[in-house]
Design a protein around this motif. Structure first.
Motif, PDB file in Angstrom:
ATOM      1  N   MET A  56      29.327  36.619  -7.389  1.00 54.06           N
ATOM      2  CA  MET A  56      28.626  35.673  -6.344  1.00 54.06           C
ATOM      3  C   MET A  56      27.257  36.641  -5.793  1.00 54.06           C
ATOM      4  O   MET A  56      27.315  37.808  -5.547  1.00 54.06           O
ATOM      5  N   ARG A  57      26.225  35.991  -6.090  1.00 54.64           N
ATOM      6  CA  ARG A  57      24.919  36.644  -5.620  1.00 54.64           C
ATOM      7  C   ARG A  57      24.170  35.514  -4.628  1.00 54.64           C
ATOM      8  O   ARG A  57      24.609  34.457  -4.302  1.00 54.64           O
ATOM      9  N   LEU A  58      23.503  36.297  -3.674  1.00 55.81           N
ATOM     10  CA  LEU A  58      22.942  35.584  -2.505  1.00 55.81           C
ATOM     11  C   LEU A  58      22.271  34.362  -2.850  1.00 55.81           C
ATOM     12  O   LEU A  58      22.572  33.279  -2.127  1.00 55.81           O
ATOM     13  N   PRO A  59      21.310  34.306  -3.666  1.00 52.58           N
ATOM     14  CA  PRO A  59      20.955  32.953  -4.006  1.00 52.58           C
ATOM     15  C   PRO A  59      21.779  31.883  -4.445  1.00 52.58           C
ATOM     16  O   PRO A  59      21.594  30.848  -4.009  1.00 52.58           O
ATOM     17  N   MET A 120      18.336  30.153   6.609  1.00 55.11           N
ATOM     18  CA  MET A 120      17.328  29.544   6.189  1.00 55.11           C
ATOM     19  C   MET A 120      16.116  30.650   5.822  1.00 55.11           C
ATOM     20  O   MET A 120      15.355  30.496   5.208  1.00 55.11           O
ATOM     21  N   ALA A 121      16.206  31.662   7.001  1.00 60.37           N
ATOM     22  CA  ALA A 121      15.129  32.786   6.799  1.00 60.37           C
ATOM     23  C   ALA A 121      15.220  33.404   5.704  1.00 60.37           C
ATOM     24  O   ALA A 121      14.420  33.855   4.958  1.00 60.37           O
ATOM     25  N   LEU A 122      16.534  33.769   5.225  1.00 58.87           N
ATOM     26  CA  LEU A 122      16.782  34.551   3.996  1.00 58.87           C
ATOM     27  C   LEU A 122      15.987  33.667   2.817  1.00 58.87           C
ATOM     28  O   LEU A 122      15.695  34.388   1.709  1.00 58.87           O
ATOM     29  N   ALA A 123      16.138  32.443   2.685  1.00 61.71           N
ATOM     30  CA  ALA A 123      15.432  31.657   1.734  1.00 61.71           C
ATOM     31  C   ALA A 123      14.082  31.507   1.834  1.00 61.71           C
ATOM     32  O   ALA A 123      13.585  30.663   0.905  1.00 61.71           O
ATOM     33  N   SER A 124      13.428  32.045   2.935  1.00 65.72           N
ATOM     34  CA  SER A 124      12.136  31.864   3.150  1.00 65.72           C
ATOM     35  C   SER A 124      11.337  33.006   2.844  1.00 65.72           C
ATOM     36  O   SER A 124      11.623  34.083   2.550  1.00 65.72           O
ATOM     37  N   GLU A 125       9.934  32.554   2.965  1.00 64.79           N
ATOM     38  CA  GLU A 125       8.943  33.835   2.952  1.00 64.79           C
ATOM     39  C   GLU A 125       8.929  34.934   4.173  1.00 64.79           C
ATOM     40  O   GLU A 125       8.560  36.045   4.076  1.00 64.79           O
ATOM     41  N   ASP A 126       9.704  34.230   5.163  1.00 63.96           N
ATOM     42  CA  ASP A 126       9.929  35.042   6.480  1.00 63.96           C
ATOM     43  C   ASP A 126      11.183  35.743   6.339  1.00 63.96           C
ATOM     44  O   ASP A 126      11.564  35.924   7.667  1.00 63.96           O
TER      45      ASP A 126
END
Length: 194
Positions: A56-59, A120-126
């Motif tokens: 299991m990986r974060l993405p 959502m922040a983890l999946a974003s540029e921020d």
């Protein structure tokens, strides 16, 4: 060997590392390193830092949770944070991302957030500059952690971001012991019966 004492103002171990000794007596915590997120008179809570979940990986997890852009998130393991609430996710992260009241400050420039907003922040540029995702947590009731420490089940050390956030899970236990000037071989030998 120097030992870390609880915060002199509060007497608690929030923001410290717990390092399992060979005397732990609980296979769920054998050779674990735990970041203590919260500790007071009633409870203690922490996340195991060195138990990545197999496969299991974060993405992948973010994609499974239908988080937009999840597949493009910075790659990293998803950790087994502990035996309590294993289906609940926690993100320990630097405070360059703060989700308001949902982010609990848990140490030097660290926050703990368990909301969709941080995902959502983890999946974003921020995304936070440093973050880890854990499923579940380690928890103790009133006085339980203090009792375990007095029985030498845990050693306590100062936390640092390098040890918390790097991906070298198999080396964290020895590195955490090294912060106390102890090698695993010495600790194992010193814990035998007379």
């Amino acid at each position: 060997m120097t030992s870390v004492q609880p915060d002199t103002q509060t007497g608690y171990l929030g923001g410290k590392l717990l390092i399992a000794s060979p005397l732990i007596g609980d296979p769920r915590f054998d050779r674990t390193v735990i970041y203590v997120c919260a500790h007071d008179a009633e409870t203690a809570m922490g996340l195991i830092l060195n138990r990545p979940l197999t496969g299991m990986r974060l993405p992948d997890l973010l994609e499974q949770l239908d988080i937009s852009g999840g597949a493009q998130a910075k790659d990293g393991p998803v950790l087994e944070g502990g035996p309590v609430d294993r289906d609940r996710g926690f993100v320990l992260h630097t405070l360059d991302v703060d989700c308001g009241p949902a982010t609990e400050r848990v140490g030097s420039n660290l926050g703990l957030t368990a909301t969709q907003e941080i995902l959502m922040a983890l999946a974003s540029e921020d995304a936070p500059s440093r973050a880890l995702m854990a499923l579940g947590y380690a928890g103790w009731g009133a006085g339980q952690l203090e009792d375990e420490i007095s029985l030498n089940a845990w050693l306590v050390a100062e936390a640092d971001h390098g040890l918390i956030f790097d991906d070298q899970a198999d080396e964290k236990w020895a590195r955490a012991l090294g912060k106390l000037g102890v090698t695993p071989e010495f600790l194992t030998a010193a814990s035998g019966n007379a």
